[in-house]
Design an enzyme around this catalytic site. Structure first.
Site, PDB file in Angstrom:
ATOM      1  CE1 TYR A 128       2.118  -8.336  -1.771  1.00 55.19           C
ATOM      2  CE2 TYR A 128       0.760 -10.304  -1.915  1.00 55.19           C
ATOM      3  CZ  TYR A 128       1.162  -9.177  -1.234  1.00 55.19           C
ATOM      4  OH  TYR A 128       0.604  -8.886  -0.004  1.00 55.19           O
ATOM      5  CG  ASN A 154       3.825   5.351   2.254  1.00 56.25           C
ATOM      6  OD1 ASN A 154       2.716   4.860   2.493  1.00 56.25           O
ATOM      7  ND2 ASN A 154       4.603   4.914   1.270  1.00 56.25           N
TER       8      ASN A 154
END
Ligand code: UDP
Length: 329
Positions: free
Chosen positions: A152, A38
């Site tokens: 994360y 993306n």
């Protein structure tokens, strides 16, 4: 067993730093490559046009797109993720959802079409376990989930658990790799990674920012050595169902690193010690040491890193100088 020559590889996140080097290596050996990216942190300019390369701009969160592309490919390498401590600290929600939901979509599609998948995880899995070289079964030592760094680590652990469960319960041919600090040409300084940052600072004449007291250590592997490890694992059926650390064992403190960068660039910038709170906000936790044990990878594939830290820095400095003259977009 080796994948048949000229397989088609889908690289999610393939225009990022590691993905683009993997694309180069696959194309060089005759394979076809489809990149889904993306362009959030990846750059189109990382990919050199090639007749066997197809670039698709899109997100791993787009289920239909992922389904279609996985169907068209033989092997999936899932690299797309929100990465870099800086990005993760600045955009925790986006990072968390991309890293969990995106992986779920890609892994599910690989299962649907029975494609081999290599899922890239991270040394962040080990959290602040700073004990010696870490084999793959080392404990995870995490702080509070309110500290985004550990969120994360948790997201990546969820990815691993999902890939493992699909492998053991549904027979998905999955390989998991945990990448330790990986560096080299094309790594952007924009997402906080230390070597591209220090190198840019040195060559543009601003002080090198060393966080904390600089005694924390890391091991830096050249991206082409890491790509070599990825190819060896992708080509070896025995790797399926296993998890591998990939990284260098050459440990250096960040202060020593900054001195080395200064020396190799001939910079007169000087070094600034910056408190962690100033760099990443209050409550940030770093690990004092992070060293991989890569015995499992070496024993299976014979892999050892070939480039030294000096090699890495010399090449990265040359790349950064070239980019200053001719910026990539
Ligand atoms: N670091 C630093 N100065 C910078 C960027 C990072 O001293 O400008 C430190 C960072 O705090 C960490 C180490 O360098 O201790 C490696 O950071 P990086 O973000 O590259 O990787 P990771 O923290 O994931 O190992």
């Amino acid at each position: 067993m080796t994948n048949s020559p000229r397989s088609t590889y889908l690289l999610t996140g393939g225009s990022g730093f590691i993905g683009s080097h993997l694309a180069d290596a696959l194309l060089a050996r005759g394979d076809f490559v489809v990149v889904l990216d993306n362009l959030s942190t990846g750059r189109l300019s990382n990919l050199r046009p090639h007749p066997r390369l197809r670039f698709v701009q899109g997100s791993v969160l787009d289920e239909l797109m992922v389904d279609e592309l996985v169907h068209q490919c033989d092997v999936v390498v899932h690299l797309a993720a929100a990465v870099g401590v800086k990005l993760i600290v600045e955009q925790p929600l986006h990072s968390f959802t991309t890293n969990i939901r995106g992986s779920e979509i890609v892994i599910e599609a690989a299962h649907r079409y029975r494609r081999k998948i290599l899922v890239t995880s991270t040394s962040e899995i080990y959290g602040k376990n700073s004990s010696g070289p870490l084999p793959e079964d080392s404990d995870r030592v995490l702080g509070s989930p309110c500290v985004v760094r550990w969120a994360y680590s948790t997201a990546k652990a969820v990815d691993e658990i999902l890939a493992n469960a699909y492998h053991s319960e549904r027979g998905l041919p999955a390989i998991i790799v945990r990448l330790f600090n990986t560096v080299g040409p094309r790594q952007s300084p924009a997402y906080g990674m230390v070597i591209p940052r220090l190198v840019r600072q040195a060559i543009t004449g601003v002080p090198l920012t060393v966080y904390g007291d600089g005694t924390q250590t890391r091991c830096f592997a050249h991206v082409r050595d890491v790509v070599d490890a990825l190819l060896r694992l992708l080509d070896d059926e025995r790797a399926v169902g296993q998890t591998f650390n990939i990284g260098s064992g050459d440990e250096v403190s960040i202060l020593e690193l900054a001195k080395l960068v200064t020396e190799l660039t001939g910079s007169t910038s000087g070094i600034d010690l910056v408190p962690y709170a100033e760099a990443y906000g209050t409550g940030f936790e770093d690990m004092t040491r992070r060293v991989p044990d890569t015995t499992r990878l070496r024993e299976l594939t014979g892999w050892v890193p070939r480039r030294t830290l000096d090699d890495i820095l010399v090449e990265t400095i040359a790349d950064a100088r070239a980019e200053l003259v001719n910026p990539r977009r």
